[in-house]
Design an enzyme around this catalytic site. Structure first.
Site, PDB file in Angstrom:
ATOM      1  N   PRO A  11       8.054  -3.551   0.045  1.00  0.00           N
ATOM      2  CA  PRO A  11       8.755  -4.068   1.360  1.00  0.00           C
ATOM      3  C   PRO A  11       7.668  -5.294   1.731  1.00  0.00           C
ATOM      4  O   PRO A  11       6.518  -5.129   1.849  1.00  0.00           O
ATOM      5  CB  PRO A  11       8.850  -3.116   2.670  1.00  0.00           C
ATOM      6  CG  PRO A  11       8.595  -1.807   1.668  1.00  0.00           C
ATOM      7  CD  PRO A  11       8.097  -1.939   0.395  1.00  0.00           C
ATOM      8  N   ASN A  12       8.448  -6.481   2.341  1.00  0.00           N
ATOM      9  CA  ASN A  12       7.793  -7.615   2.926  1.00  0.00           C
ATOM     10  C   ASN A  12       6.943  -8.338   1.867  1.00  0.00           C
ATOM     11  O   ASN A  12       6.464  -9.388   2.268  1.00  0.00           O
ATOM     12  CB  ASN A  12       6.643  -7.004   4.104  1.00  0.00           C
ATOM     13  CG  ASN A  12       7.684  -6.297   5.159  1.00  0.00           C
ATOM     14  OD1 ASN A  12       8.586  -6.661   5.586  1.00  0.00           O
ATOM     15  ND2 ASN A  12       7.133  -5.113   5.624  1.00  0.00           N
ATOM     16  N   ARG A  19       3.211 -14.069   5.413  1.00  0.00           N
ATOM     17  CA  ARG A  19       2.926 -13.087   6.092  1.00  0.00           C
ATOM     18  C   ARG A  19       1.392 -12.895   6.106  1.00  0.00           C
ATOM     19  O   ARG A  19       0.726 -12.736   5.052  1.00  0.00           O
ATOM     20  CB  ARG A  19       3.674 -11.814   5.677  1.00  0.00           C
ATOM     21  CG  ARG A  19       3.189 -10.438   6.330  1.00  0.00           C
ATOM     22  CD  ARG A  19       3.812  -9.290   5.725  1.00  0.00           C
ATOM     23  NE  ARG A  19       3.475  -8.370   6.390  1.00  0.00           N
ATOM     24  CZ  ARG A  19       3.040  -7.003   5.627  1.00  0.00           C
ATOM     25  NH1 ARG A  19       2.777  -7.203   4.347  1.00  0.00           N
ATOM     26  NH2 ARG A  19       2.348  -6.129   6.248  1.00  0.00           N
ATOM     27  N   TYR A  24      -3.486 -11.676   2.947  1.00  0.00           N
ATOM     28  CA  TYR A  24      -2.717 -11.668   1.629  1.00  0.00           C
ATOM     29  C   TYR A  24      -2.694 -12.937   0.891  1.00  0.00           C
ATOM     30  O   TYR A  24      -2.195 -12.977  -0.257  1.00  0.00           O
ATOM     31  CB  TYR A  24      -1.461 -11.163   1.827  1.00  0.00           C
ATOM     32  CG  TYR A  24      -1.059  -9.927   2.439  1.00  0.00           C
ATOM     33  CD1 TYR A  24      -1.395  -8.675   1.763  1.00  0.00           C
ATOM     34  CD2 TYR A  24      -0.683  -9.758   3.747  1.00  0.00           C
ATOM     35  CE1 TYR A  24      -1.315  -7.282   2.424  1.00  0.00           C
ATOM     36  CE2 TYR A  24      -0.727  -8.408   4.674  1.00  0.00           C
ATOM     37  CZ  TYR A  24      -0.985  -7.167   3.772  1.00  0.00           C
ATOM     38  OH  TYR A  24      -0.772  -6.167   4.339  1.00  0.00           O
ATOM     39  N   ASN A  75       3.439  -2.533  -6.869  1.00  0.00           N
ATOM     40  CA  ASN A  75       2.732  -3.062  -5.653  1.00  0.00           C
ATOM     41  C   ASN A  75       3.639  -2.335  -4.506  1.00  0.00           C
ATOM     42  O   ASN A  75       4.570  -2.719  -4.102  1.00  0.00           O
ATOM     43  CB  ASN A  75       2.597  -4.287  -5.305  1.00  0.00           C
ATOM     44  CG  ASN A  75       1.706  -4.428  -3.873  1.00  0.00           C
ATOM     45  OD1 ASN A  75       1.764  -3.644  -3.097  1.00  0.00           O
ATOM     46  ND2 ASN A  75       1.284  -5.446  -3.703  1.00  0.00           N
ATOM     47  N   ALA A  78       4.308  -0.860   1.824  1.00  0.00           N
ATOM     48  CA  ALA A  78       4.252   0.061   2.929  1.00  0.00           C
ATOM     49  C   ALA A  78       5.001   1.350   2.396  1.00  0.00           C
ATOM     50  O   ALA A  78       4.727   2.480   2.818  1.00  0.00           O
ATOM     51  CB  ALA A  78       5.434  -0.308   3.857  1.00  0.00           C
ATOM     52  N   ASP A  88       8.227  10.651  -6.795  1.00  0.00           N
ATOM     53  CA  ASP A  88       8.777  11.662  -7.624  1.00  0.00           C
ATOM     54  C   ASP A  88       9.252  10.765  -8.672  1.00  0.00           C
ATOM     55  O   ASP A  88       9.466  11.408  -9.863  1.00  0.00           O
ATOM     56  CB  ASP A  88       9.729  12.192  -6.781  1.00  0.00           C
ATOM     57  CG  ASP A  88       9.170  13.305  -5.938  1.00  0.00           C
ATOM     58  OD1 ASP A  88       8.035  13.786  -6.026  1.00  0.00           O
ATOM     59  OD2 ASP A  88       9.970  13.829  -4.919  1.00  0.00           O
ATOM     60  N   GLU A  99      -0.960   0.594 -10.475  1.00  0.00           N
ATOM     61  CA  GLU A  99      -0.814   0.365  -8.810  1.00  0.00           C
ATOM     62  C   GLU A  99      -1.603  -0.831  -8.530  1.00  0.00           C
ATOM     63  O   GLU A  99      -3.000  -0.619  -8.781  1.00  0.00           O
ATOM     64  CB  GLU A  99      -1.023   1.611  -8.320  1.00  0.00           C
ATOM     65  CG  GLU A  99      -0.665   1.473  -6.684  1.00  0.00           C
ATOM     66  CD  GLU A  99      -1.229   2.697  -5.837  1.00  0.00           C
ATOM     67  OE1 GLU A  99      -0.913   2.751  -4.522  1.00  0.00           O
ATOM     68  OE2 GLU A  99      -1.450   3.487  -6.371  1.00  0.00           O
ATOM     69  N   HIS A 101      -2.731  -3.340  -5.358  1.00  0.00           N
ATOM     70  CA  HIS A 101      -2.734  -3.849  -3.775  1.00  0.00           C
ATOM     71  C   HIS A 101      -3.331  -5.127  -3.674  1.00  0.00           C
ATOM     72  O   HIS A 101      -4.715  -5.361  -4.292  1.00  0.00           O
ATOM     73  CB  HIS A 101      -3.262  -2.870  -2.879  1.00  0.00           C
ATOM     74  CG  HIS A 101      -2.458  -1.429  -2.995  1.00  0.00           C
ATOM     75  ND1 HIS A 101      -1.471  -1.268  -2.105  1.00  0.00           N
ATOM     76  CD2 HIS A 101      -2.745  -0.472  -3.732  1.00  0.00           C
ATOM     77  CE1 HIS A 101      -0.889  -0.032  -2.415  1.00  0.00           C
ATOM     78  NE2 HIS A 101      -1.796   0.455  -3.443  1.00  0.00           N
ATOM     79  N   ILE A 102      -2.672  -6.190  -2.959  1.00  0.00           N
ATOM     80  CA  ILE A 102      -3.323  -7.574  -2.744  1.00  0.00           C
ATOM     81  C   ILE A 102      -4.681  -7.442  -2.173  1.00  0.00           C
ATOM     82  O   ILE A 102      -5.600  -7.907  -2.343  1.00  0.00           O
ATOM     83  CB  ILE A 102      -2.328  -8.529  -2.340  1.00  0.00           C
ATOM     84  CG1 ILE A 102      -1.393  -8.761  -3.229  1.00  0.00           C
ATOM     85  CG2 ILE A 102      -3.124  -9.826  -2.006  1.00  0.00           C
ATOM     86  CD1 ILE A 102       0.015  -9.374  -2.513  1.00  0.00           C
ATOM     87  N   SER A 103      -4.944  -6.486  -1.048  1.00  0.00           N
ATOM     88  CA  SER A 103      -5.738  -6.507  -0.281  1.00  0.00           C
ATOM     89  C   SER A 103      -6.519  -5.209  -0.795  1.00  0.00           C
ATOM     90  O   SER A 103      -5.955  -4.129  -1.412  1.00  0.00           O
ATOM     91  CB  SER A 103      -5.516  -6.490   1.228  1.00  0.00           C
ATOM     92  OG  SER A 103      -4.901  -5.157   1.585  1.00  0.00           O
ATOM     93  N   ARG A 108      -9.541  -2.087   4.855  1.00  0.00           N
ATOM     94  CA  ARG A 108      -8.560  -2.287   5.901  1.00  0.00           C
ATOM     95  C   ARG A 108      -8.807  -1.561   7.313  1.00  0.00           C
ATOM     96  O   ARG A 108      -9.546  -0.313   7.291  1.00  0.00           O
ATOM     97  CB  ARG A 108      -7.237  -2.040   5.760  1.00  0.00           C
ATOM     98  CG  ARG A 108      -6.564  -3.096   4.497  1.00  0.00           C
ATOM     99  CD  ARG A 108      -6.613  -4.236   4.573  1.00  0.00           C
ATOM    100  NE  ARG A 108      -5.389  -4.620   5.617  1.00  0.00           N
ATOM    101  CZ  ARG A 108      -4.247  -4.916   5.529  1.00  0.00           C
ATOM    102  NH1 ARG A 108      -3.571  -4.841   4.248  1.00  0.00           N
ATOM    103  NH2 ARG A 108      -3.308  -5.012   6.345  1.00  0.00           N
ATOM    104  N   ARG A 113      -3.973   2.988   5.575  1.00  0.00           N
ATOM    105  CA  ARG A 113      -3.760   2.402   4.634  1.00  0.00           C
ATOM    106  C   ARG A 113      -4.626   2.699   3.180  1.00  0.00           C
ATOM    107  O   ARG A 113      -4.213   2.348   1.999  1.00  0.00           O
ATOM    108  CB  ARG A 113      -4.048   0.958   4.926  1.00  0.00           C
ATOM    109  CG  ARG A 113      -3.118   0.282   5.768  1.00  0.00           C
ATOM    110  CD  ARG A 113      -3.394  -1.386   6.161  1.00  0.00           C
ATOM    111  NE  ARG A 113      -2.631  -1.855   7.040  1.00  0.00           N
ATOM    112  CZ  ARG A 113      -1.484  -2.259   6.873  1.00  0.00           C
ATOM    113  NH1 ARG A 113      -0.807  -2.075   5.595  1.00  0.00           N
ATOM    114  NH2 ARG A 113      -0.532  -2.997   7.897  1.00  0.00           N
TER     115      ARG A 113
END
Length: 148
Positions: A11-12, A19, A24, A75, A78, A88, A99, A101-103, A108, A113
């Protein structure tokens, strides 16, 4: 073995570049896709690049691709914190999962997070390297495929 890498975005991330650019960055999701494809093309791999704001859609994509991929780069955004159905589904795949994550989720402000559920299914995690983490994840999947 397939030479396809599924790159999933939660999401997002469709608003990447707009954003919170101070967190980001200013690059867009199209920039991420281009970067992933450049790395994959160079090695003779294909990228299936997707983004959704809808949890059940992410679950369906993972289930549809649970066998035969070279790997999954995800990624979860959320979905990282409450996406048990996604976790699952990831546990059912037969390929490596990286996996991204940009940040740096561990630096954080919000403590929650730093606790991604997806880590339990991931082969490895890249966090805090901006969008460059995606290309590194794709390179790692390619490297793993070469060892198989």
């Amino acid at each position: 073995m397939s030479r396809t890498i599924l790159v999933l975005n939660g999401p997002n991330l469709n608003l990447l570049g707009e954003r919170e650019p101070e967190i980001y960055g200013s690059e867009t999701l199209a920039d991420v896709a281009q970067s992933c494809r450049a790395v994959a093309d160079e090695a003779g791999f294909a990228i299936d690049f997707r983004q959704t704001n809808v949890e059940h859609e992410m679950v369906e994509w993972i289930q549809e691709n649970r066998t035969g991929l070279a790997g999954i780069v995800i990624n979860p955004a959320a979905f990282s914190y409450a996406g048990y159905p996604i976790l699952d589904a990831l546990k059912m795949v037969d390929c490596p999962i990286v996996e991204v994550h940009i940040s740096n989720i561990h630096r954080r402000e919000e403590e929650w997070r730093a606790n991604s559920l997806m880590t339990k299914a991931a082969t490895g995690i890249i966090s805090g390297l901006g969008i460059h983490g995606y290309a590194l994840a794709v390179r790692h999947v390619i490297w793993l495929a070469g060892r198989a």
